[in-house]
Design a protein around this motif. Structure first.
Motif, mmCIF file in Angstrom:
data_model
loop_
_atom_site.group_PDB
_atom_site.id
_atom_site.type_symbol
_atom_site.label_atom_id
_atom_site.label_comp_id
_atom_site.label_asym_id
_atom_site.label_seq_id
_atom_site.Cartn_x
_atom_site.Cartn_y
_atom_site.Cartn_z
ATOM 1 N N THR A 91 0.343 9.003 0.189
ATOM 2 C CA THR A 91 -0.665 9.868 0.816
ATOM 3 C C THR A 91 -1.812 9.031 1.360
ATOM 4 O O THR A 91 -2.185 9.147 2.537
ATOM 5 C CB THR A 91 -1.222 10.878 -0.204
ATOM 6 O OG1 THR A 91 -0.135 11.627 -0.723
ATOM 7 C CG2 THR A 91 -2.218 11.818 0.438
ATOM 8 N N ALA A 92 -2.368 8.170 0.497
ATOM 9 C CA ALA A 92 -3.488 7.354 0.951
ATOM 10 C C ALA A 92 -3.064 6.472 2.114
ATOM 11 O O ALA A 92 -3.802 6.319 3.089
ATOM 12 C CB ALA A 92 -4.020 6.501 -0.201
ATOM 13 N N ALA A 93 -1.852 5.914 2.047
ATOM 14 C CA ALA A 93 -1.390 5.035 3.116
ATOM 15 C C ALA A 93 -1.312 5.797 4.446
ATOM 16 O O ALA A 93 -1.754 5.294 5.477
ATOM 17 C CB ALA A 93 -0.028 4.442 2.758
ATOM 18 N N SER A 94 -0.801 7.029 4.422
ATOM 19 C CA SER A 94 -0.744 7.838 5.648
ATOM 20 C C SER A 94 -2.135 8.069 6.197
ATOM 21 O O SER A 94 -2.367 7.981 7.395
ATOM 22 C CB SER A 94 -0.155 9.224 5.377
ATOM 23 O OG SER A 94 1.161 9.131 5.002
ATOM 24 N N LEU A 95 -3.063 8.410 5.295
ATOM 25 C CA LEU A 95 -4.426 8.701 5.738
ATOM 26 C C LEU A 95 -5.098 7.468 6.337
ATOM 27 O O LEU A 95 -6.041 7.583 7.108
ATOM 28 C CB LEU A 95 -5.268 9.246 4.578
ATOM 29 C CG LEU A 95 -4.851 10.610 4.026
ATOM 30 C CD1 LEU A 95 -5.725 11.001 2.851
ATOM 31 C CD2 LEU A 95 -4.921 11.681 5.110
ATOM 32 N N MET A 96 -4.618 6.270 5.946
ATOM 33 C CA MET A 96 -5.175 5.050 6.516
ATOM 34 C C MET A 96 -4.471 4.661 7.815
ATOM 35 O O MET A 96 -4.665 3.565 8.333
ATOM 36 C CB MET A 96 -5.051 3.865 5.558
ATOM 37 C CG MET A 96 -5.555 4.071 4.140
ATOM 38 S SD MET A 96 -7.259 4.553 4.078
ATOM 39 C CE MET A 96 -8.009 3.084 4.708
ATOM 40 N N GLY A 97 -3.588 5.534 8.300
ATOM 41 C CA GLY A 97 -2.929 5.264 9.569
ATOM 42 C C GLY A 97 -1.638 4.466 9.454
ATOM 43 O O GLY A 97 -1.099 4.030 10.458
ATOM 44 N N LEU A 98 -1.149 4.262 8.225
ATOM 45 C CA LEU A 98 0.114 3.527 8.093
ATOM 46 C C LEU A 98 1.284 4.489 8.249
ATOM 47 O O LEU A 98 1.259 5.599 7.710
ATOM 48 C CB LEU A 98 0.197 2.836 6.727
ATOM 49 C CG LEU A 98 -0.880 1.796 6.438
ATOM 50 C CD1 LEU A 98 -0.648 1.184 5.067
ATOM 51 C CD2 LEU A 98 -0.894 0.715 7.500
ATOM 52 N N ASN A 99 2.304 4.050 8.967
ATOM 53 C CA ASN A 99 3.500 4.855 9.149
ATOM 54 C C ASN A 99 4.418 4.647 7.941
ATOM 55 O O ASN A 99 5.094 3.632 7.818
ATOM 56 C CB ASN A 99 4.194 4.434 10.442
ATOM 57 C CG ASN A 99 5.367 5.328 10.774
ATOM 58 O OD1 ASN A 99 5.900 6.003 9.892
ATOM 59 N ND2 ASN A 99 5.777 5.309 12.014
ATOM 60 N N ALA A 143 0.843 -1.202 0.000
ATOM 61 C CA ALA A 143 0.000 0.000 0.000
ATOM 62 C C ALA A 143 0.878 1.252 0.000
ATOM 63 O O ALA A 143 0.669 2.175 -0.794
ATOM 64 C CB ALA A 143 -0.930 -0.005 1.216
ATOM 65 N N GLN A 165 2.411 2.006 -3.280
ATOM 66 C CA GLN A 165 1.522 2.446 -4.352
ATOM 67 C C GLN A 165 1.001 3.866 -4.163
ATOM 68 O O GLN A 165 0.750 4.577 -5.141
ATOM 69 C CB GLN A 165 0.333 1.479 -4.481
ATOM 70 C CG GLN A 165 0.759 0.153 -5.076
ATOM 71 C CD GLN A 165 -0.316 -0.900 -4.965
ATOM 72 O OE1 GLN A 165 -1.501 -0.610 -4.961
ATOM 73 N NE2 GLN A 165 0.100 -2.143 -4.878
ATOM 74 N N ASP A 166 0.768 4.269 -2.932
ATOM 75 C CA ASP A 166 0.248 5.617 -2.712
ATOM 76 C C ASP A 166 0.548 6.051 -1.278
ATOM 77 O O ASP A 166 -0.120 5.638 -0.341
ATOM 78 C CB ASP A 166 -1.268 5.652 -2.980
ATOM 79 C CG ASP A 166 -1.783 7.083 -3.074
ATOM 80 O OD1 ASP A 166 -1.289 7.946 -2.310
ATOM 81 O OD2 ASP A 166 -2.669 7.341 -3.901
#
Ligand SMILES: Nc1ncnc2c1ncn2[C@@H]1O[C@H](COP(=O)(O)OP(=O)(O)OP(=O)(O)O)[C@@H](O)[C@H]1O
Ligand SMILES: [Mg+2]
Lengths: 238, 291
Positions: free
Chosen positions: B176-184, B170, B173-174
């Motif tokens: 920004t989206a990964a950060s917004l999903m709470g991934l560090n 994740a 691939q993206d």
């Protein structure tokens, strides 16, 4: 006490002033909408809440905690789920994996619970269930929007931020999305909504704010903005 | 006929080591989104690490592999901290130049500390031949193939099934989206570097055990070969990177057979140049780590 408060928020991109000191708040259980024309700063305001842009000035509080300089992933883990403009689906992950990403970082994560959350999303969007092993990037625009919202719901957020969920969707699907928004609120999730489709947004919202080139020019209940002369002229094409 | 089969076997074994280098390379490029030029030096360090592990703990290839994975994984953390962490959003050439600098430092430090000369590697296995039908291969070759296949399958399982693997894909691939999903994003990119460099370390051990020699300057051509093999998959697709590595090993060995062993590296670089001319974006369509 408000769930989220934004005080005197100023954001600059280099020499471009995107937000000039805006104030707004979202109370628990509300649907709040920010409307405004292109480039008004709506996305910037949302990205500031999620910690994705640097703030020049101002303070953002969520659940009584100052999150102004917190890292985006920690903000998300506090219970803010931000479905970004342009969906940002992971194109090479399957539908099922996209949803799974929503639960991975959840501090309340448990396998059983995440399976239940996934079943709820599939009940909400049967079309996604039919495509669970398909790559996210191969979905149609509407399906991607469903997946983006579903992925956001997998995080079990307290606040769901939606940036133009109806963008590029057929009118009947837009209606579904708005119906869905009211249904999500009934489940106890607070919603902050940015929309081009101002009439739809104002008709589901409890309160709304009008953003005009970086400043909030008007605020009020959804109904009062819907009948406001200025709003009707500028955003409702009346 | 026997001669052709033995070239084929040599090519496949060598290609499998290249495939392992390329796998690590594609993981790093996939997760950081930036090219690296330290990969060859990491392999060199893997060779040295395994040498000292063999010296201390005896000639056991599994312990050697674990040792070089750990040492190079730590090196991966350092390289990430120095060359990537602060530059993920900066113009791409900054991290790139930084990795070139880091590779020079690692190489020169190794020359100072370990000396510039070629050293002999421990013989891990008896020089015994196994016959399977018309195919003849040494125990060492069989072990190398087994290690690479197991690692490749393990990596594939890790990326498709584990939550860490899915997060890393994740993030690749993206971001920004990964950060917004709470991934560090930072932690995931760090983990990607540890895995990529760890695999490079094992590849370095295998190369030095296979050739029975290693030295501080061995990294240069190896890094270029890892790059060449990964180019086939647009630098981030592990399947194509592995295929590219295998292919490279075969080209090299058939090339040597019709010319001379001193031309070994020429074939790899002709391959790289041809790919860059005719298929510069590789055979994979989209960015991000792929299985
Ligand atoms: N990364 C950036 N760098 C420089 N300027 C930016 C950046 N992002 C936004 N801007 C500028 O900031 C202003 C506000 O942009 P923003 O995306 O917040 O608007 P918006 O209200 O969401 O518009 P739209 O309805 O078109 O999505 C615009 O003038 C835009 O050009
Ligand atoms: Mg916007």
């Amino acid at each position: 006490m408000s769930l989220l408060t934004v005080e005197n928020l100023v954001v600059d991109y280099g020499h471009i002033h995107a937000l000039l000191g805006i104030n707004f708040h979202v109370d628990e259980g509300e649907i709040i909408t920010l409307i405004g024309s292109n480039g008004a700063g709506k996305t910037t305001a949302l990205m500031s809440i999620s910690g994705m842009v640097k703030k020049t000035e101002g303070k953002i509080t969520f659940l009584g905690q100052d999150i102004t300089v917190m890292k985006p992933h920690n903000i998300a883990r506090m219970g803010i789920s931000h479905v970004p403009e342009g969906r940002k689906i992971f194109p090479e992950l399957t539908v099922d994996e996209n949803l799974k990403v929503g639960t991975i970082a959840n501090p309340r994560y448990e396998k059983q619970r995440s399976l239940e959350a996934r079943d709820r999303v599939y009940t909400l969007f049967p079309r996604l269930k039919e495509r669970l092993n398909q790559g996210g990037g191969t979905l149609s625009g509407g399906e991607q929007q469903m997946l983006a919202i579903g992925r956001g719901l997998m995080m079990e957020p307290k606040l769901l931020i939606l940036d133009e969920p109806s963008l590029g969707l057929a009118p009947n699907i837009v209606e579904n999305i708005f119906e869905l928004i009211t249904r999500i609120r009934k489940d106890g999730i607070t919603i902050l909504l940015v929309e081009q489709n101002a009439s739809m947004a104002l008709s589901v919202a409890d309160r709304g704010y009008v953003l005009e080139t970086g400043k909030i020019s008007l605020e009020g209940s959804g109904e009062s903005l819907l009948v406001n002369e200025e709003v009707r002229r500028a955003y409702l094409g009346a | 006929m026997d001669y052709a089969i033995s070239i084929l076997v040599n090519g496949i074994v060598q290609g499998s080591i290249y495939a392992l280098m390329a796998l690590g390379y594609s993981v790093i490029v996939g997760i950081t989104g930036l090219v690296t030029f330290t990969h060859g030096e990491v392999m060199m360090m893997g060779a040295f690490a395994s040498f000292y592990v063999f010296e201390l703990f005896g000639s056991n290839i599994l312990i050697g592999a674990i040792g070089s994975f750990i040492v190079c994984g730590i090196l991966g953390i350092i390289i990430y901290k120095v060359c990537y962490e602060r530059f993920l959003d900066a113009p791409r050439h900054i991290a790139l130049i930084c990795t070139i600098g880091a590779s020079m430092i690692i190489k020169n430090m190794a020359q100072i500390v370990f000396g510039p000369n070629q050293k002999p590697m421990f013989g891990i296995f008896e020089n015994q031949l196994i016959k399977i039908g018309p195919v003849q291969l040494s125990v060492l070759q069989l072990v190398i193939l087994a290690i690479v296949v197991i690692l490749a399958l393990g990596l594939s399982l890790f990326f498709s099934k584990s939550k860490y693997g899915i997060s890393m894909r994740a993030v690749s691939q993206d971001k920004t989206a990964a950060s917004l999903m709470g991934l560090n994003v930072n932690a995931n990119a760090l983990l990607g570097n540890v895995i990529g460099c760890g695999l490079a370390g094992i590849a370095g051990m295998l190369i030095s055990v296979y050739y029975q020699a290693f030295q501080a300057t061995m990294g240069g051509p190896l890094g270029m070969k890892a790059f060449s093999a990964s180019v086939l998959g647009g630098l981030t697709d592990s399947r194509f990177a592995a295929l590219g590595g295998l292919f490279l090993g075969l080209i090299e060995n058939f090339g040597i057979a019709v010319s001379s062993a001193s031309f070994r590296d020429i074939f790899a670089f002709i391959f790289l140049i041809l790919i860059l001319i005719f298929k510069p974006q590789g055979f994979s369509k989209k960015g991000g780590i792929k299985l």
